[in-house]
Design an enzyme around this catalytic site. Structure first.
Site, short mmCIF file in Angstrom:
data_model
loop_
_atom_site.label_atom_id
_atom_site.label_comp_id
_atom_site.label_asym_id
_atom_site.label_seq_id
_atom_site.Cartn_x
_atom_site.Cartn_y
_atom_site.Cartn_z
N LEU A 75 0.83 -1.20 0.00
CA LEU A 75 0.00 0.00 0.00
C LEU A 75 0.87 1.26 0.00
CD1 LEU A 75 -2.64 -0.95 2.74
CD2 LEU A 75 -3.01 -0.92 0.26
N MET A 93 4.42 3.86 3.34
CA MET A 93 4.49 2.80 2.33
C MET A 93 4.57 1.46 3.05
SD MET A 93 7.17 2.32 -0.83
CE MET A 93 6.66 3.86 -1.60
N GLU A 94 3.62 0.58 2.77
CA GLU A 94 3.60 -0.77 3.33
C GLU A 94 4.23 -1.70 2.29
OE1 GLU A 94 2.72 -1.77 6.24
OE2 GLU A 94 1.56 -0.12 7.10
N ILE A 95 5.46 -2.15 2.56
CA ILE A 95 6.26 -2.88 1.58
C ILE A 95 5.84 -4.35 1.52
CG2 ILE A 95 8.59 -3.65 1.00
CD1 ILE A 95 9.60 -1.09 2.39
#
Length: 833
Positions: free
Chosen positions: A470, A532-534
């Site tokens: 995300l 930022m969801e990696i």
């Protein structure tokens, strides 16, 4: 025994509740070796943790000790006097030469900590890396502890570990998501409009979820096996891979001491471009948090360039976030030398990177055994920091790496910022994974970032987490309308998502989150802020996929062929370098004069939710923003954030361009579909098509599709599907006789309402849904708040204020403040009146 005349640092350590008092003994052959002061006549820039160096090696001093316990060794360094210096420390097993623990921060405040066994012979090695300090004070402690996961005296514990599993919980709407968050379970960042992934650590968690009435399915029945398998894959990958395509060529996850050492090595080797620094607040365990700044003429922080800040590892177990941050450092340094575009961008900006915000928690998670069962003593999956003061008294004893509360103790740093603190999206329970802390900014980790952002014009901020693929933007709370910057915020988020293949959305679309980094930094300063969801597969999946593939944009990452996170980071940097994305002050000032911008204000938190479910009034948090520019003589240009903070600037909306669409009645088709508890795997359902119109005929800001039936014992679920077959919204709650699915600013097109007969109270007497309608509303117009100003002052070389002005500036605007440092500036203003 050690002679009393030698005065070593030998402390009797009582690990209350987890061990017994232990006196450290130093088994050294000479009087000099037993002293607590390490000495080296010269500094040598080398790794202290690479190997145990022979006695009398230049720049090194060492002690040999024998562990008297099964437990922990803590080797601490401290400066002996005020002389500037940088000492590092490492602990090795004397027999095998294997590294046990290390610390390589800036300065001489170091903590190397790890597990040892009774009788283990150890070498404690101190290394003078840089500076004039010829000595440092060494303290060595051994702490006896009970084995991890076994009962502790006076504290109840399970007799055997349980098997953790990952489940997908169906959530019909934002209310369901907030209810799920309130259960105190380990809710991951992987969620969408219809559900959330949740970790269940054992039978107790499963019972909580079952009793809540939520429906769920098991995605991974054995997270422990996955954790062990990932650790095995990392070893195999490193063995078969000499170098990766990452900027550093790295093949394995780093340790904390490697991050710190690499940052100061890059600074040493690139003195005009890179500068390592220590943030102002040590952690709870006394560890320094290190960051790095990259810019042309890096020492001149007051040069007026826009600041791009990237940070990672608020959450301890999210190792890939720190790796991505560190690779970005190498990207900028290497790119400055070899890439024309990066060199140009670095020249036009200042770049700050803090790879490990939560140094205590990360170090514990990284050094723990790969259990992955999410139990109380699964330190590998620790999320929070090491704050103990909010825990019940019986859980406050012991060090963070081994204490009666295990990994449950601590505060979630990413729920501790002031932005909407105290509201939905954080727990009031000390043991909860999203525990918000005692007060806004109660934690050293969040105070570090607050002071960094408040002292610099951080125009762009990106904070890295794992996992869910995300790109999240403000706001984090559903009830907060988006800011006036929403179109620009969305455009930049969408651009980054086009590179890494992630989903771009407001943070609340994941679920409500309060007290997060960007919900403070953006609303208080106006600098763009994103999370930022990696990745899509775990908190720290195999290095090959979670780091290499995600950063470079290689299969199987969703950004394969699109540039990956490297390209997304470059998009953020380009935005920072673009004047239209921030504000600019211009004018003239004599060489060496100091310009300063100041703003002080109060912002309320959310109404503060209490442990008993009640709500207390908001807390007013005071912020002060101070930034400086040193004039080089003549004209200056200063990149700043807008003077009006977004919290008061207003809220995004749009004026209606046409009336809303008339309501649509949804006709119930003949018959009733069979019960179906497995949608969308089982597609059995009723489907009612309808049309949403668009401009210029109608302007729909919202559509709400509602269906009703007779009794709450029956359960129908509602899904809205667009023309491509994509589910765009849904409502699938239980215990009600109505479902309402909402879609904001719906694109014109053909849609289908899908009605799933989940359960009938009495199959012999069907309770069919009888009334369905789609109701439309106009868009909400924007609102505008008051304008705020900066106070701009100018000081001459003696520190005397010689100029003063109030400055109003909007995003994308350039304001010429004139010769603000001279009396003529005041006269010019007078003539304009």
């Amino acid at each position: 025994m050690v002679s009393s005349q030698r005065k070593p640092v030998l402390r009797a350590v009582l690990a209350v509740g987890i061990g017994s008092a232990v006196v450290v003994g130093l088994t050294t052959p000479t009087s000099a070796a037993a002293e607590n002061v390490l000495r080296a006549d010269r500094a040598v820039a080398r790794s202290c943790f690479a190997s145990a160096l022979p006695a009398r090696t230049p720049g090194v001093d060492r002690r040999e000790v024998t562990s008297t316990v099964d437990g922990l060794i803590q080797a601490r360094l401290a400066a002996k006097d005020k002389t500037a210096g940088d000492w590092d420390v490492a602990v090795f097993d004397k027999t095998t030469g294997k590294l046990v623990a290390a610390s390589a921060a800036l300065g001489s405040r170091e903590l190397a900590e790890s597990f040892v066994v009774k009788g283990q012979q150890l070498v404690v090695q101190g290394c003078r890396y840089a500076g004039d300090a010829r000595s440092a004070v060494l303290g060595v402690d051994f702490l006896a502890i009970t084995p991890q996961g076994t009962p502790t005296p006076g504290v109840a514990a399970k007799t055997a570990p349980e098997q953790a599993e990952l489940v997908r919980v169906a959530t019909a709407d934002q209310q369901d998501k907030n209810k799920l968050l309130g259960l105190g379970l380990d809710v991951t960042e992987k969620a969408d409009a219809t559900g959330v992934d949740v970790v269940l650590a054992g039978a107790d968690d499963r019972k909580v979820l079952q009793d809540s009435g939520f429906r769920f399915e098991v995605l991974n029945p054995d997270l422990s096996a996955t954790s062990r398998d990932n650790a095995r894959k990392d070893v195999e990958f490193a063995e078969r891979t000499k170098v990766t395509g990452l900027p550093s060529g790295r093949t394995t996850y780093r340790h904390l001491w490697e991050y710190d050492f690499e940052m100061k090595e890059l600074a040493r080797k690139n003195p005009g471009l890179v500068q390592a620094f220590t943030l102002p607040h040590p952690t709870v365990e006394g560890v320094d948090v290190v960051g790095v700044e990259i810019a042309a003429n890096v020492a001149n922080k007051a040069d007026g360039k826009p600041v791009n800040l990237l940070m990672a590892t608020h959450h301890a177990r999210e190792w890939p976030s720190a790796e991505h941050a560190m690779e970005w450092v190498y990207e900028l340094v290497d790119g400055y030398a070899h890439d024309t575009e990066i060199r140009d961008l670095v020249k036009r900006t200042r770049n700050i990177v803090v790879p490990v915000v939560n140094a205590d928690g990360f170090s514990i998670s990284r050094e723990a055994e790969p259990k992955g069962d999410f139990s109380r003593f699964d330190y590998e999956m620790k999320r929070k920091n090491c704050q103990a003061s909010d825990s019940p008294e019986q859980y406050r004893t012991g060090v963070c790496k081994a204490n009666p509360a295990g990994a449950q103790r601590g505060t979630d740093p990413n729920r501790n910022y002031a932005g909407f603190w105290g509201g939905a999206g954080a727990t009031t329970s000390w043991s909860g994974e999203t525990f918000r802390g005692a007060a806004p900014f109660s934690e050293p980790e969040t105070r570090n970032i607050r002071e960094l952002v408040s002292a610099r014009q951080v125009t762009n901020l990106l904070t890295l987490h794992t996992y869910s693929g995300l790109v999240l933007r403000v706001p984090g709370v559903f009830g907060t309308r988006p800011p006036l910057d929403e179109p620009a915020n969305k455009a930049l988020g969408d651009l980054m998502a086009s590179r890494n293949g992630y989903t771009s959305q407001p943070s609340w679309a994941l679920y409500d989150t309060s007290g997060t980094t960007e919900d403070w930094s953006y609303w208080a300063t106006g600098g763009y802020g994103y999370t930022m969801e990696i990745g899509l597969d775990g908190f720290h999946p195999p290095y090959e996929t979670g780091v290499v593939a995600e950063y470079l944009g290689q299969a199987p990452a969703p950004g394969a062929g699109k540039g990956g996170n490297r390209a997304a980071f470059l998009d953020m940097l380009r935005n920072a370098a673009t004047p239209a994305a921030h504000s600019t002050l211009t004018g003239t000032a004599p060489r060496g004069y100091e310009l300063a911008l100041h703003k002080s204000f109060q912002t309320p938190t959310s109404p503060v939710r209490q442990p008993d479910g009640s709500t207390a009034p908001p807390i007013y948090v005071q912020d002060t923003l101070d930034s400086k520019l040193t004039a080089t003589g003549g004209k200056f240009s200063w990149a700043v954030n807008p003077s009006t903070r977004p919290y008061v600037a207003g809220r995004y909306g749009r004026e209606p361009q046409a009336p809303p669409q008339q309501s649509i009645q949804l006709a119930n088709p003949a018959g009733v579909p069979a019960e179906n508890t497995r949608f969308p795997v089982d597609q059995t359902a009723e489907r009612i098509p309808f049309t949403i119109k668009g401009m210029p005929e109608v302007d729909n800001g919202k559509v709400a599709v509602t269906v009703d039936w007779g009794t709450t014992a029956t359960d129908w679920d509602l899904y809205i599907v667009d023309a491509s077959g994509q589910t765009v919204t849904s409502s699938a709650s239980g215990g009600t006789n109505t479902e309402t699915a909402v879609l904001y600013d719906p694109p014109a097109g053909e849609y289908t309402a899908v009605l799933v007969n989940f359960h009938q109270a009495d199959p012999s007497v069907v309770d069919d849904w009888g009334r369905g309608r789609a109701q439309f509303e106009s868009p909400v117009p924007p609102t505008y708040g008051p304008k705020e100003s900066y106070t701009l002052t100018c000081k001459d070389r003696r520190g005397k204020i010689v100029g003063l002005a109030d400055v109003y500036v909007d995003r994308g605007q350039t304001v010429d403040v004139g010769a603000v440092c001279t009396d003529s500036a005041r006269e010019t203003k007078a003539r304009k009146k």
